[in-house]
Design a protein around this motif. Structure first.
Motif, PDB file in Angstrom:
ATOM      1  N   HIS A 170       0.851  -1.193   0.000  1.00 47.79           N
ATOM      2  CA  HIS A 170       0.000   0.000   0.000  1.00 47.79           C
ATOM      3  C   HIS A 170       0.887   1.244   0.000  1.00 47.79           C
ATOM      4  O   HIS A 170       1.835   1.329   0.792  1.00 47.79           O
ATOM      5  N   PHE A 171       0.536   2.200  -0.856  1.00 49.03           N
ATOM      6  CA  PHE A 171       1.242   3.484  -0.880  1.00 49.03           C
ATOM      7  C   PHE A 171       0.229   4.581  -0.598  1.00 49.03           C
ATOM      8  O   PHE A 171      -0.791   4.682  -1.294  1.00 49.03           O
ATOM      9  N   LEU A 172       0.487   5.387   0.427  1.00 46.81           N
ATOM     10  CA  LEU A 172      -0.438   6.479   0.777  1.00 46.81           C
ATOM     11  C   LEU A 172       0.264   7.826   0.643  1.00 46.81           C
ATOM     12  O   LEU A 172       1.346   8.022   1.211  1.00 46.81           O
ATOM     13  N   SER A 173      -0.377   8.726  -0.069  1.00 43.44           N
ATOM     14  CA  SER A 173       0.231  10.038  -0.292  1.00 43.44           C
ATOM     15  C   SER A 173      -0.851  11.113  -0.369  1.00 43.44           C
ATOM     16  O   SER A 173      -1.957  10.850  -0.863  1.00 43.44           O
ATOM     17  N   ARG A 186       2.372   4.923 -10.914  1.00 41.87           N
ATOM     18  CA  ARG A 186       2.673   4.292 -12.202  1.00 41.87           C
ATOM     19  C   ARG A 186       3.855   3.325 -12.083  1.00 41.87           C
ATOM     20  O   ARG A 186       3.788   2.195 -12.574  1.00 41.87           O
ATOM     21  N   PHE A 187       4.907   3.778 -11.405  1.00 46.17           N
ATOM     22  CA  PHE A 187       6.082   2.901 -11.290  1.00 46.17           C
ATOM     23  C   PHE A 187       5.741   1.637 -10.496  1.00 46.17           C
ATOM     24  O   PHE A 187       6.043   0.519 -10.920  1.00 46.17           O
ATOM     25  N   LEU A 188       5.088   1.807  -9.345  1.00 48.21           N
ATOM     26  CA  LEU A 188       4.816   0.634  -8.492  1.00 48.21           C
ATOM     27  C   LEU A 188       3.849  -0.335  -9.177  1.00 48.21           C
ATOM     28  O   LEU A 188       4.005  -1.548  -9.086  1.00 48.21           O
ATOM     29  N   VAL A 195      -0.670  -3.613  -6.172  1.00 46.28           N
ATOM     30  CA  VAL A 195      -0.361  -2.629  -5.123  1.00 46.28           C
ATOM     31  C   VAL A 195      -1.521  -1.626  -5.018  1.00 46.28           C
ATOM     32  O   VAL A 195      -2.147  -1.275  -6.025  1.00 46.28           O
ATOM     33  N   CYS A 196      -1.849  -1.217  -3.778  1.00 49.76           N
ATOM     34  CA  CYS A 196      -2.927  -0.225  -3.585  1.00 49.76           C
ATOM     35  C   CYS A 196      -2.314   1.174  -3.533  1.00 49.76           C
ATOM     36  O   CYS A 196      -1.452   1.446  -2.680  1.00 49.76           O
ATOM     37  N   PRO A 240      -5.584   9.814 -13.041  1.00 53.84           N
ATOM     38  CA  PRO A 240      -6.503   8.938 -12.296  1.00 53.84           C
ATOM     39  C   PRO A 240      -6.273   7.451 -12.560  1.00 53.84           C
ATOM     40  O   PRO A 240      -6.642   6.612 -11.743  1.00 53.84           O
ATOM     41  N   GLN A 241      -5.614   7.133 -13.668  1.00 56.84           N
ATOM     42  CA  GLN A 241      -5.350   5.711 -13.982  1.00 56.84           C
ATOM     43  C   GLN A 241      -4.452   5.051 -12.942  1.00 56.84           C
ATOM     44  O   GLN A 241      -4.443   3.831 -12.810  1.00 56.84           O
ATOM     45  N   GLN A 242      -3.663   5.859 -12.250  1.00 54.48           N
ATOM     46  CA  GLN A 242      -2.681   5.278 -11.328  1.00 54.48           C
ATOM     47  C   GLN A 242      -3.174   5.227  -9.888  1.00 54.48           C
ATOM     48  O   GLN A 242      -2.455   4.793  -8.996  1.00 54.48           O
ATOM     49  N   VAL A 243      -4.386   5.717  -9.656  1.00 49.65           N
ATOM     50  CA  VAL A 243      -4.861   5.882  -8.275  1.00 49.65           C
ATOM     51  C   VAL A 243      -6.074   4.984  -8.031  1.00 49.65           C
ATOM     52  O   VAL A 243      -7.026   4.991  -8.815  1.00 49.65           O
ATOM     53  N   ASP A 244      -6.055   4.224  -6.929  1.00 50.25           N
ATOM     54  CA  ASP A 244      -7.164   3.315  -6.659  1.00 50.25           C
ATOM     55  C   ASP A 244      -8.263   3.960  -5.836  1.00 50.25           C
ATOM     56  O   ASP A 244      -9.439   3.653  -6.006  1.00 50.25           O
ATOM     57  N   HIS A 245      -7.871   4.813  -4.911  1.00 48.13           N
ATOM     58  CA  HIS A 245      -8.892   5.421  -4.051  1.00 48.13           C
ATOM     59  C   HIS A 245      -8.339   6.702  -3.434  1.00 48.13           C
ATOM     60  O   HIS A 245      -7.130   6.823  -3.233  1.00 48.13           O
TER      61      HIS A 245
END
Ligand SMILES: Cc1ncc(COP(=O)(O)O)c(C=O)c1O
Length: 326
Positions: A170-173, A186-188, A195-196, A240-245
């Protein structure tokens, strides 16, 4: 040379948060960068690109609209390379950031808001107008400059992947221009599609709605500022393509979490970093972490930039000395 002082920031495990949320929580500490924030990365990429493409001549002026951190990165790098820096900040910018910008040698203007190019009182509008009407001035335009995403795709993403030995789940930013979450996401996702990638913004900001509906809300409401994150327009640097939520948090719970974190760890977190802490506290069930997860919190800067806003009981953050240009 300044560039060796940008990137390769440490990642540390946070035992307090890991125990509290029964998972493995790590923090990428971006305040180890030259200008003490993550925004040195896009600042360097945007400046390098402009120079290489000869969009500015030696001695010229780099112009940026910034909540302070990108402005500082631009200023430090520009000055070292023999250029000038003109930074347009909004009146919500902390006094600490303004003082630091001035000390670094930036010329600054304070604007009413940072609501994007369509608003005549915004930092972006003033920055663009300035660059268009002054010789040898170049607007780096982090909200629409592809180098913003690219900086995080080329540096931050690979660092996180290597430093977690590919274990990050999970990556949170926080999301402001969207450059960090889009580039790292995008990289992850290229390494590990499951990966979330989760963003955090203040309640009332529009990117959560945009991510779900692919259009902006009918009614855009003013929202409580958390410096660096939250927008009432969709920046071109947000992919938005790279972001799940995207999770939303209140300013009050953000401040409360900053103080709790200081009490438990002795560390002063930045304002938008504390918003990540608030998102963990307020959306714990939804996030559903388990002991098998590896959660990476991206802390873009340090609490020393927000002492008057976050940690001082007598915080009067709209300092009387500020003059707003119109
Ligand atoms: C303190 C802080 N947090 C978060 C952000 C958001 O990062 P990004 O613009 O990459 O979305 C910024 C951007 O300026 C920032 O300064």
């Amino acid at each position: 040379m300044t560039t060796t002082l940008i990137g390769n920031t440490p990642i540390r495990r946070c035992d307090f948060l890991s125990t509290l949320y029964c998972t493995n929580i790590f923090i990428k500490e971006e305040f180890h960068n030259l200008g003490m924030s993550a925004k040195d990365r896009p600042a360097f990429f945007m400046i390098q690109d402009a120079i290489e493409r000869q969009r500015i001549q030696p001695g010229g002026t780099f112009v940026e609209a910034s909540s302070g951190n990108t402005g500082l990165g631009i200023t430090l790098i520009a000055k070292q390379l023999g250029y000038q820096a003109k930074i347009f900040v909004s009146k919500s910018c902390s006094q600490e950031k303004i003082n630091t910008l001035l000390q670094a040698g930036a010329e600054i203007e304070i604007c009413e808001n940072s609501n994007g190019l369509h608003d005549f009182h915004s930092t972006q509008f003033h920055a663009q107008s300035y660059a268009a009407t002054h010789p040898n001035a170049y607007f780096t335009n982090q909200y629409y400059n592809t180098q913003n995403i690219r900086a995080h795709y080329k540096t931050t993403g690979p660092e996180i992947w290597e430093q977690t030995a590919g274990k990050v789940t999970h990556f949170l930013s926080g999301v402001g221009t969207g450059g960090t979450i889009s580039g790292v996401g995008r990289f992850l996702k290229e390494q590990r599609p499951d990966v979330c990638i989760w963003g955090v913004e203040p309640k009332g900001s529009i990117l959560q709605h945009y991510l779900s509906h692919r259009r902006t809300p009918e009614k855009v409401v003013p929202f409580d500022a958390i410096e660096g994150i939250g927008r009432n327009f969709v920046p071109g640097s947000f992919d938005p393509q790279q972001v799940d939520h995207i999770f939303q948090v209140e300013q009050e719970s953000t401040k409360a979490m900053a103080r709790l974190y200081r009490e438990k760890t002795g560390i002063l977190s930045g304002f938008s970093s504390a918003a990540l802490l608030a998102s963990l506290a307020c959306h714990r069930e939804e996030m559903g972490f388990t002991p098998e997860h590896t959660v990476l919190l991206f802390f873009p800067d340090h609490g020393s930039r927000y002492v008057s806003k976050l940690y001082s009981d007598s915080a009067d953050f709209q300092t009387a000395t500020k003059t707003v240009i119109r």
